[in-house]
Design a protein around this motif. Structure first.
Motif, mmCIF file in Angstrom:
data_model
loop_
_atom_site.group_PDB
_atom_site.id
_atom_site.type_symbol
_atom_site.label_atom_id
_atom_site.label_comp_id
_atom_site.label_asym_id
_atom_site.label_seq_id
_atom_site.Cartn_x
_atom_site.Cartn_y
_atom_site.Cartn_z
ATOM 1 N N LYS A 1 0.819 -1.210 0.000
ATOM 2 C CA LYS A 1 0.000 0.000 0.000
ATOM 3 C C LYS A 1 0.859 1.269 0.000
ATOM 4 O O LYS A 1 0.526 2.253 -0.664
ATOM 5 C CB LYS A 1 -0.922 0.011 1.220
ATOM 6 N N GLU B 1 1.929 1.899 -3.439
ATOM 7 C CA GLU B 1 0.819 2.388 -4.258
ATOM 8 C C GLU B 1 0.566 3.877 -4.003
ATOM 9 O O GLU B 1 0.464 4.676 -4.931
ATOM 10 C CB GLU B 1 -0.461 1.600 -3.948
ATOM 11 N N ARG C 1 17.196 -9.937 -6.601
ATOM 12 C CA ARG C 1 18.414 -10.656 -6.949
ATOM 13 C C ARG C 1 18.768 -11.650 -5.845
ATOM 14 O O ARG C 1 18.543 -11.403 -4.676
ATOM 15 C CB ARG C 1 19.579 -9.672 -7.125
ATOM 16 N N GLU C 2 19.403 -12.731 -6.278
ATOM 17 C CA GLU C 2 19.717 -13.768 -5.296
ATOM 18 C C GLU C 2 20.823 -13.341 -4.334
ATOM 19 O O GLU C 2 20.921 -13.888 -3.249
ATOM 20 C CB GLU C 2 20.071 -15.069 -6.017
ATOM 21 N N TYR C 3 21.640 -12.362 -4.725
ATOM 22 C CA TYR C 3 22.665 -11.960 -3.752
ATOM 23 C C TYR C 3 22.054 -11.259 -2.552
ATOM 24 O O TYR C 3 22.621 -11.279 -1.461
ATOM 25 C CB TYR C 3 23.812 -11.151 -4.379
ATOM 26 N N ILE D 1 20.340 -14.660 4.165
ATOM 27 C CA ILE D 1 20.604 -15.973 4.760
ATOM 28 C C ILE D 1 21.830 -15.925 5.658
ATOM 29 O O ILE D 1 21.868 -16.555 6.696
ATOM 30 C CB ILE D 1 20.770 -17.035 3.650
ATOM 31 N N ASP E 1 24.151 -3.891 -0.607
ATOM 32 C CA ASP E 1 23.723 -4.653 -1.785
ATOM 33 C C ASP E 1 22.787 -3.856 -2.688
ATOM 34 O O ASP E 1 22.998 -3.796 -3.885
ATOM 35 C CB ASP E 1 23.023 -5.944 -1.344
ATOM 36 N N ASN F 1 24.103 -1.177 -6.149
ATOM 37 C CA ASN F 1 23.758 -1.819 -7.414
ATOM 38 C C ASN F 1 22.613 -1.143 -8.139
ATOM 39 O O ASN F 1 22.289 -1.496 -9.261
ATOM 40 C CB ASN F 1 23.417 -3.292 -7.171
ATOM 41 N N GLY G 1 -5.460 -4.838 -7.482
ATOM 42 C CA GLY G 1 -6.010 -3.494 -7.370
ATOM 43 C C GLY G 1 -5.218 -2.544 -6.493
ATOM 44 O O GLY G 1 -4.179 -2.897 -5.936
ATOM 45 N N VAL G 2 -5.715 -1.341 -6.416
ATOM 46 C CA VAL G 2 -5.042 -0.273 -5.679
ATOM 47 C C VAL G 2 -4.916 -0.630 -4.203
ATOM 48 O O VAL G 2 -3.921 -0.351 -3.563
ATOM 49 C CB VAL G 2 -5.829 1.047 -5.835
ATOM 50 N N PHE G 3 -5.935 -1.284 -3.670
ATOM 51 C CA PHE G 3 -5.932 -1.561 -2.230
ATOM 52 C C PHE G 3 -5.343 -2.914 -1.907
ATOM 53 O O PHE G 3 -5.364 -3.348 -0.767
ATOM 54 C CB PHE G 3 -7.346 -1.423 -1.678
ATOM 55 N N GLN G 4 -4.795 -3.574 -2.947
ATOM 56 C CA GLN G 4 -4.106 -4.845 -2.738
ATOM 57 C C GLN G 4 -4.978 -5.850 -1.990
ATOM 58 O O GLN G 4 -4.560 -6.465 -1.018
ATOM 59 C CB GLN G 4 -2.794 -4.607 -1.964
ATOM 60 N N ARG H 1 13.392 -22.092 0.104
ATOM 61 C CA ARG H 1 13.366 -20.745 0.672
ATOM 62 C C ARG H 1 12.777 -20.739 2.076
ATOM 63 O O ARG H 1 13.192 -19.948 2.922
ATOM 64 C CB ARG H 1 12.589 -19.798 -0.249
ATOM 65 N N SER I 1 15.525 -22.131 4.405
ATOM 66 C CA SER I 1 16.607 -21.191 4.682
ATOM 67 C C SER I 1 16.104 -19.937 5.389
ATOM 68 O O SER I 1 16.874 -19.025 5.652
ATOM 69 C CB SER I 1 17.308 -20.801 3.381
ATOM 70 N N LEU J 1 13.964 -17.677 4.354
ATOM 71 C CA LEU J 1 13.647 -16.501 3.534
ATOM 72 C C LEU J 1 12.147 -16.237 3.491
ATOM 73 O O LEU J 1 11.718 -15.110 3.311
ATOM 74 C CB LEU J 1 14.167 -16.695 2.106
ATOM 75 N N PHE K 1 22.672 -20.921 -4.743
ATOM 76 C CA PHE K 1 21.597 -20.648 -5.688
ATOM 77 C C PHE K 1 21.913 -21.178 -7.078
ATOM 78 O O PHE K 1 23.049 -21.495 -7.402
ATOM 79 C CB PHE K 1 21.343 -19.139 -5.770
ATOM 80 N N GLN K 2 20.871 -21.173 -7.903
ATOM 81 C CA GLN K 2 21.015 -21.688 -9.265
ATOM 82 C C GLN K 2 21.862 -20.763 -10.135
ATOM 83 O O GLN K 2 22.799 -21.176 -10.777
ATOM 84 C CB GLN K 2 19.621 -21.853 -9.878
ATOM 85 N N ASP K 3 21.504 -19.468 -10.115
ATOM 86 C CA ASP K 3 22.111 -18.530 -11.051
ATOM 87 C C ASP K 3 23.280 -17.826 -10.386
ATOM 88 O O ASP K 3 23.101 -16.947 -9.558
ATOM 89 C CB ASP K 3 21.042 -17.518 -11.504
ATOM 90 N N PHE L 1 25.334 -15.791 -11.632
ATOM 91 C CA PHE L 1 25.436 -14.375 -11.997
ATOM 92 C C PHE L 1 24.676 -13.536 -10.998
ATOM 93 O O PHE L 1 25.135 -12.496 -10.541
ATOM 94 C CB PHE L 1 24.826 -14.141 -13.385
ATOM 95 N N SER L 2 23.481 -14.012 -10.680
ATOM 96 C CA SER L 2 22.589 -13.231 -9.838
ATOM 97 C C SER L 2 22.895 -13.405 -8.353
ATOM 98 O O SER L 2 22.497 -12.581 -7.541
ATOM 99 C CB SER L 2 21.147 -13.645 -10.141
ATOM 100 N N SER L 3 23.612 -14.457 -7.977
ATOM 101 C CA SER L 3 23.785 -14.692 -6.546
ATOM 102 C C SER L 3 25.057 -14.059 -5.998
ATOM 103 O O SER L 3 25.306 -14.107 -4.810
ATOM 104 C CB SER L 3 23.762 -16.185 -6.236
ATOM 105 N N LEU L 4 25.880 -13.451 -6.875
ATOM 106 C CA LEU L 4 27.061 -12.741 -6.396
ATOM 107 C C LEU L 4 26.933 -11.274 -6.814
ATOM 108 O O LEU L 4 26.711 -10.977 -7.980
ATOM 109 C CB LEU L 4 28.329 -13.338 -7.020
ATOM 110 N N SER L 5 27.070 -10.387 -5.843
ATOM 111 C CA SER L 5 26.919 -8.973 -6.149
ATOM 112 C C SER L 5 28.009 -8.510 -7.106
ATOM 113 O O SER L 5 29.195 -8.716 -6.845
ATOM 114 C CB SER L 5 26.987 -8.156 -4.854
#
Lengths: 310, 433
Positions: A137, A140, A198-200, A206, A218, A222, B23-26, B63, B66, B68, B132-134, B136-140
């Motif tokens: 909200k 929004e 992003r996973e990082y 974690i 992070d 970025n 919607g707007v009010f989620q 997830r 771990s 998350l 993680f799988q990717d 590229f995406s899991s290391l800053s």
């Protein structure tokens, strides 16, 4: 060619490297990529000249007392043409030295653009980050407010605010801040939403990093490059819009500001006294052009699509 | 399972539902049942493979484990001694008569990761890491390898500042990298090397459990093998437990001691790896095995490859959730009105003429059409071979009443997980006999 340079960079890293050296090397690499584009270099040269003029203004021309941002008036030399002794770019109708106005106008412009860009970036980054991180909200509501601001053309909006607040240089700064922050909020929100998935960021969560740490280490670093590009472009745009507001008389009369000078000189153009408007107008043009060239160059290098390859 | 070892992780009826907002009010308009009542255990030094198609909820479980994602319902217990596990199972069977109340309280307050907070949870962070799988995406992209790998050490203040770099080098050496890689950015490495950096980061806090979320699916085959061997070696050296999430059955066969097969947020089969590969019980597992290109085995060649879409996890089927795609479905699989509606979607004239659906529960409904002709047409369509025979048989009552069609099925309970001949658990009506 670019790629070769980057690959060479990897092999040069050796056992003696420190984190500092590697970071410096990468920043130099980015800089050399920026400088590879001749138009960017042109823009950068003009920017440096403009900045030098602003910084060394008291050295170039004797500051007017008591307020150096006020134009000195030489009523005897009023309306004199360029290249007269003492007034190399001529004077205005009201006896103001155009050269003094051009030089100290750079200072005024620098002051204006740095103040406005700093304030808008801070405001926009904070609001955009809150919207992006909290989401739901809050997001929004904030984004609908941003939409309201964006729906009004920026020049007309700034004009309206400056007119309501009354003619003064401070009010122009205020009006520009109110108009320009929304872009940064938009950009920052989009970036934060992109980066926080992003996973990082998950990896940092974690390992137990605090929310503030994750934001500062992070998310913020970025997501900042598009903001930087926009800020560079706005360094030029703000002076352009500011000069427009001054031109229509929303600034204080008599201050050394390019828009004010153009406005003062416009009555004389039809009478053949072209200089009083032309030189300050040229400065506004060069200033906006230079920052736009540099901004475009930065955008090419800092483009998010090439981000991972760097 | 041997009783001498600790159970590192025990999932008990874990549920994770994601609200669908609009919607707007989620406003919340529905729930996606990403994980719907999953239970399994991971022993110390054990690898549990979690397999299933994309969208079955396996990554969500990773997830949740771990930390998350907070759980919607259920519990995840961490590091239970055999006595505690027995006490917990006992408690779940006989809720009313609590024998070891103090032990249960202790388990709830120290081992239940969905309830513990503050320092205890911080402690859990040290013991459960994720790869993680990717890569590229899991290391800053803006951090040096030295920063990335030493960051967990800094956060948990594991060692003094001057020991950080030696420790980081040690970690890098354990994953087959060296100190020459310390001051480089992630983009300067290949995919396999980046995954090694991720593993080094996960090892930094010396965890007991690592969640591996498809760690090799972004790598090419030769590199995959290197990473798998590295993970294997590290497990031997450190006694790690792995929760290995993947859709690659040959990888899971190589790595896992136990396999949990998931479909639409539910476990459909669970057991020892060799049992499941030798003698799969659930038709879904059979289909998965048949789908993987393996020349040496043609036991499952009579199984057709899976076709048809995965049902919407916001409205998962009652009874057996796999029956909509099952090649050996039965009358008792739990057919419901939604199955008829799913069939209707292929029948444009009928779906257009439908006016309203009144559905008191999943097994009874009144469909109102614009014309009585359409209503009769629907009844006829259900009578033809377009509809699976087993589903036709499951219809208890179908009546045309003017423009309305009343349909009812026999209500069926959710199919339970039961022990089958080979010792594994399977959720299929065929195994119940």
């Amino acid at each position: 060619m670019k790629k070769n340079a980057q690959n060479a960079g990897i092999d040069e890293v050796n056992f003696n490297d420190s984190a500092f050296k590697v970071r410096l090397k990468r920043n130099l690499e980015i800089l050399s990529n920026v400088l590879a584009n001749p138009t960017t270099v042109l823009g950068l040269i003009i920017v440096i000249l403009m900045l030098a003029m602003a910084i060394f203004a008291p050295v170039i021309t004797e500051p007017n007392t008591p307020d150096p941002y006020q134009m000195p008036r030489d009523w005897k030399a009023a309306r004199s043409a360029p290249l007269t002794p003492g007034h190399i770019l001529g004077t205005t109708n009201r006896g103001g030295d155009v050269f003094y106005g051009v030089v100290w106008g750079a200072r005024t412009s620098l002051k204006l653009s740095i103040l406005v860009v700093t304030l808008t970036v801070v405001l926009g980054v904070i609001i955009g980050s809150v919207a992006g991180i909290v989401g739901g909200k809050v997001d929004e509501i904030l984004m609908r407010i941003v939409d309201v601001f964006l729906s009004i053309p920026e020049l007309i909006f700034a004009l309206a605010i400056a007119a309501i607040l009354g003619p003064s240089f401070t009010n122009i700064i205020l009006a520009l801040v109110i108009v320009f922050w929304v872009k940064y909020a938009r950009i920052m929100r989009a970036q934060v939403i992109r980066i926080k998935q992003r996973e990082y960021v998950d990896a940092a969560k974690i390992m137990g990093a605090s929310k503030l740490q994750i934001y500062l280490k992070d998310i913020l670093p970025n997501s900042f490059s598009p903001v930087m590009v926009q800020a560079t472009l706005d360094m030029g745009n703000i002076v352009l819009v500011g000069a427009t507001l001054s031109f229509i008389g929303l600034s204080e009369a008599g201050i050394a500001e390019w828009g004010v000078l153009v406005s003062e000189g416009q009555a004389g153009i039809s009478a053949g006294r072209w200089w009083a408007s032309t030189f300050p107008g040229l400065m506004v043009f060069l200033w906006a052009l230079a920052f736009n060239l540099v901004g475009d160059g930065l955008r090419d290098v800092l483009d998010p699509r090439t981000e991972t390859k760097r | 399972m041997s009783n001498s070892k600790n159970t590192i992780l025990s999932l008990r009826n874990v549920k994770k539902h994601f609200p669908i907002k609009e919607g707007v009010f989620q406003n919340v308009v529905g729930q996606v049942h990403a994980v719907d009542g999953v239970s399994f255990d991971i022993g110390a030094g054990e690898t549990v493979g979690l397999v299933g198609e994309s969208g079955c909820g396996k990554t969500t479980i990773g997830r949740c484990v771990s930390g998350l994602e907070p759980l919607t319902d259920g519990d995840i217990f961490f590091d239970l001694t055999p006595e505690k596990l027995v006490a917990l199972e006992d408690f779940e069977k006989h809720q009313s008569e609590i024998k070891n109340k103090y032990l249960i309280d202790e388990i709830q307050s120290t081992s239940n990761i969905s309830k513990i907070e503050g320092d205890d949870f911080y402690n859990y962070r040290r013991n459960c890491q994720m790869v993680f799988q990717d890569s590229f995406s899991s290391l800053s992209p803006r951090q040096l390898v030295s920063d990335i790998v030493s960051r967990p050490l800094k956060i948990h203040k594991v060692c003094a500042d001057n020991e950080l770099i030696p420790r980081t080098i040690e970690l890098l050496e354990q994953v087959g990298l060296g100190k020459q890689h310390l001051y480089r950015f992630p983009h300067q490495f290949s995919g396999g090397q980046r995954q090694r950096i991720s593993i080094a980061r996960a090892l930094a806090l010396d965890p007991k459990l690592i969640v591996l979320d498809e760690p090799t699916s972004a790598l090419d085959v030769s590199v995959q093998a290197q990473i798998l061997n590295l993970l294997h070696d590290l497990q031997k050296q450190r006694g790690l437990s792995y929760l290995f999430i993947t859709h690659n059955l040959s990888v899971i066969r190589h790595m896992a001691d136990k396999i949990v097969v998931m479909y639409l947020g539910k476990v459909v089969e669970a057991g020892k790896t060799e049992d499941i590969f030798a003698n799969p019980q659930h038709p879904y597992t059979k289909a998965l095995l048949a789908a993987s290109p393996d020349l040496s085995e043609d036991v499952m060649s009579d199984m057709a490859a899976l076709d048809g879409p995965i049902p919407d996890p916001a409205r998962p089927p009652q009874g057996c959730s796999f029956r909509t795609r099952c090649p050996v479905s039965r009358t008792e699989c739990g057919w419901e009105v939604d199955d008829i509606i799913r069939r209707l979607e292929h029948h444009e004239t009928l779906i257009d003429s439908i006016k309203s659906v009144h559905q008191p529960d999943a097994f009874n409904a009144k469909l109102t059409f614009e014309t009585s002709f359409s209503a009769i047409e629907l009844k006829d369509a259900i009578g033809t071979n377009d509809i699976p025979k087993q589903m036709r048989k499951a219809i208890k009552k179908i009546e045309v009443d003017g423009n309305d069609v009343n349909i009812s099925f026999d209500p069926v309970q959710t199919v339970p997980l039961v022990q089958s001949d080979n010792g594994s658990l399977s959720r299929c009506v065929l195994a119940n006999k």
